[in-house]
Design a protein around this motif. Structure first.
Motif, PDB file in Angstrom:
ATOM      1  N   SER A 105       0.819  -0.828   0.511  1.00 21.10           N
ATOM      2  CA  SER A 105       0.324  -0.508   0.053  1.00 21.10           C
ATOM      3  C   SER A 105       1.060   1.391  -0.100  1.00 21.10           C
ATOM      4  N   LYS A 106       2.104   0.867   0.662  1.00 16.38           N
ATOM      5  CA  LYS A 106       3.277   2.650   0.946  1.00 16.38           C
ATOM      6  C   LYS A 106       3.734   2.160  -1.339  1.00 16.38           C
ATOM      7  N   ARG A 107       3.963   1.505  -1.341  1.00 23.24           N
ATOM      8  CA  ARG A 107       4.843   1.480  -2.581  1.00 23.24           C
ATOM      9  C   ARG A 107       3.279   2.015  -3.696  1.00 23.24           C
ATOM     10  N   LEU A 108       2.139   1.786  -2.918  1.00 22.63           N
ATOM     11  CA  LEU A 108       1.335   2.231  -4.259  1.00 22.63           C
ATOM     12  C   LEU A 108       0.968   3.781  -4.009  1.00 22.63           C
ATOM     13  N   ALA A 109       0.984   4.295  -2.628  1.00 25.78           N
ATOM     14  CA  ALA A 109       1.190   5.510  -2.672  1.00 25.78           C
ATOM     15  C   ALA A 109       1.902   6.672  -3.416  1.00 25.78           C
ATOM     16  N   ASP A 110       2.924   5.793  -3.097  1.00 27.79           N
ATOM     17  CA  ASP A 110       3.921   6.013  -4.260  1.00 27.79           C
ATOM     18  C   ASP A 110       4.134   6.695  -5.838  1.00 27.79           C
ATOM     19  N   LEU A 111       4.200   5.418  -5.962  1.00 29.72           N
ATOM     20  CA  LEU A 111       3.689   5.445  -7.316  1.00 29.72           C
ATOM     21  C   LEU A 111       2.374   6.029  -7.940  1.00 29.72           C
ATOM     22  N   LYS A 112       1.558   6.233  -7.215  1.00 28.72           N
ATOM     23  CA  LYS A 112      -0.513   7.376  -7.310  1.00 28.72           C
ATOM     24  C   LYS A 112       1.329   8.547  -7.910  1.00 28.72           C
ATOM     25  N   GLY A 113       2.112   8.994  -6.331  1.00 31.27           N
ATOM     26  CA  GLY A 113       1.914  10.636  -6.217  1.00 31.27           C
ATOM     27  C   GLY A 113       3.509  10.284  -7.611  1.00 31.27           C
ATOM     28  N   LYS A 114       4.306   9.706  -8.284  1.00 33.84           N
ATOM     29  CA  LYS A 114       4.963  10.228  -8.851  1.00 33.84           C
ATOM     30  C   LYS A 114       3.858   9.923 -10.457  1.00 33.84           C
ATOM     31  N   LEU A 115       3.075   9.029 -10.670  1.00 32.62           N
ATOM     32  CA  LEU A 115       2.165   9.187 -11.295  1.00 32.62           C
ATOM     33  C   LEU A 115       1.700  10.625 -11.635  1.00 32.62           C
ATOM     34  N   MET A 116       0.995  11.088 -10.862  1.00 35.36           N
ATOM     35  CA  MET A 116       0.452  12.631 -10.811  1.00 35.36           C
ATOM     36  C   MET A 116       1.540  13.838 -11.295  1.00 35.36           C
ATOM     37  N   LEU A 150      28.883   6.053 -24.367  1.00 36.84           N
ATOM     38  CA  LEU A 150      28.234   5.203 -24.109  1.00 36.84           C
ATOM     39  C   LEU A 150      26.855   5.471 -24.663  1.00 36.84           C
ATOM     40  N   ASP A 151      25.686   4.037 -25.545  1.00 33.89           N
ATOM     41  CA  ASP A 151      24.715   4.100 -26.099  1.00 33.89           C
ATOM     42  C   ASP A 151      23.703   3.936 -26.075  1.00 33.89           C
ATOM     43  N   VAL A 152      23.216   4.704 -24.387  1.00 40.03           N
ATOM     44  CA  VAL A 152      22.177   5.058 -24.136  1.00 40.03           C
ATOM     45  C   VAL A 152      22.528   7.121 -23.437  1.00 40.03           C
ATOM     46  N   LYS A 153      21.474   7.400 -23.476  1.00 37.80           N
ATOM     47  CA  LYS A 153      21.085   8.686 -23.182  1.00 37.80           C
ATOM     48  C   LYS A 153      20.667   8.644 -21.537  1.00 37.80           C
ATOM     49  N   TYR A 154      20.556   9.335 -20.859  1.00 38.47           N
ATOM     50  CA  TYR A 154      19.890   9.331 -19.201  1.00 38.47           C
ATOM     51  C   TYR A 154      18.718  11.117 -19.363  1.00 38.47           C
ATOM     52  N   PHE A 155      17.270  11.003 -19.390  1.00 36.16           N
ATOM     53  CA  PHE A 155      17.027  11.342 -18.915  1.00 36.16           C
ATOM     54  C   PHE A 155      16.473  12.249 -17.861  1.00 36.16           C
ATOM     55  N   LEU A 156      17.243  13.132 -17.486  1.00 35.63           N
ATOM     56  CA  LEU A 156      16.285  13.293 -16.034  1.00 35.63           C
ATOM     57  C   LEU A 156      15.116  13.737 -15.341  1.00 35.63           C
ATOM     58  N   CYS A 157      14.748  12.689 -14.705  1.00 36.73           N
ATOM     59  CA  CYS A 157      13.086  13.200 -14.371  1.00 36.73           C
ATOM     60  C   CYS A 157      12.925  13.016 -12.698  1.00 36.73           C
ATOM     61  N   PRO A 158      11.962  13.836 -12.418  1.00 41.43           N
ATOM     62  CA  PRO A 158      12.359  13.514 -10.185  1.00 41.43           C
ATOM     63  C   PRO A 158      10.906  12.836 -10.490  1.00 41.43           C
ATOM     64  N   PHE A 159       9.702  12.167 -11.539  1.00 41.55           N
ATOM     65  CA  PHE A 159       9.370  11.398 -11.194  1.00 41.55           C
ATOM     66  C   PHE A 159       9.252   9.678 -11.519  1.00 41.55           C
ATOM     67  N   SER A 160      11.009   9.715 -11.824  1.00 41.99           N
ATOM     68  CA  SER A 160      11.446   8.391 -12.516  1.00 41.99           C
ATOM     69  C   SER A 160      11.987   7.569 -11.963  1.00 41.99           C
ATOM     70  N   SER A 161      12.900   6.527 -11.489  1.00 45.45           N
ATOM     71  CA  SER A 161      13.305   5.381 -10.784  1.00 45.45           C
ATOM     72  C   SER A 161      13.711   4.403 -11.739  1.00 45.45           C
TER      73      SER A 161
END
Length: 153
Positions: free
Chosen positions: A58-69, A96-107
């Motif tokens: 339930s705590k993980r669910l609340a965290d994901l809902k906050g990130k999604l919003m 490096l063959d990958v780029k990094y997207f700096l987003c406060p709602f990602s992990s």
């Protein structure tokens, strides 16, 4: 690269995680309240363990809902190579063959078929690159040589 596509991919990824987490929470809650989970002895902790699992989900669910919003309201700006890196930047490193997207709602989500990794500003790499500009170098863990930031979008 179109950052709105990256944001939409992150939204889809988080929605899938949200659904899986909700399903897991409901299953753990059902296990915790099932009549089979009533302890028969002081050492029988199945119901207690299931309730702890349900609480964690339930705590993980609340965290994901906050990130999604937050992600649904996130509108990353465009950067130039002269701008300091901050939330919304898309960073390319030399060799490096990958780029990094700096987003406060990602992990650590992998986007664009592995071509982009969404990282949080609070992550080890995210905290190190904030404030840098194209041409600066960053030493990645487990790599001998620092990598130059070649492009900031």
């Amino acid at each position: 690269m179109n950052k709105s596509v990256l944001v939409n991919q992150l939204i889809s990824t988080l929605e899938a995680k949200l659904q899986a987490t909700e399903d897991a929470m409901l299953a753990a809650h059902a296990a915790a309240t099932d009549e089979q989970s009533v302890p028969e002895t002081q050492y029988d902790t199945l119901g207690l363990e299931a309730s702890y699992l349900a609480l964690g989900q339930s705590k993980r669910l609340a965290d994901l809902k906050g990130k999604l919003m937050g992600l649904r309201n996130f509108s990353p700006r465009n950067f130039t190579d002269d701008d300091e890196i901050s939330a919304g930047a898309l960073i390319t490193f030399a060799q490096l063959d990958v780029k990094y997207f700096l987003c406060p709602f990602s992990s650590g989500e992998v986007l664009q078929d592995g071509g982009v990794i969404a990282i949080s500003p609070d992550s080890p790499i995210g905290s190190e690159i904030q404030g840098l500009v194209a041409g600066d170098e960053l030493k990645f863990p487990n790599q001998l040589n620092p990598r130059e930031i070649t492009k900031v979008e």
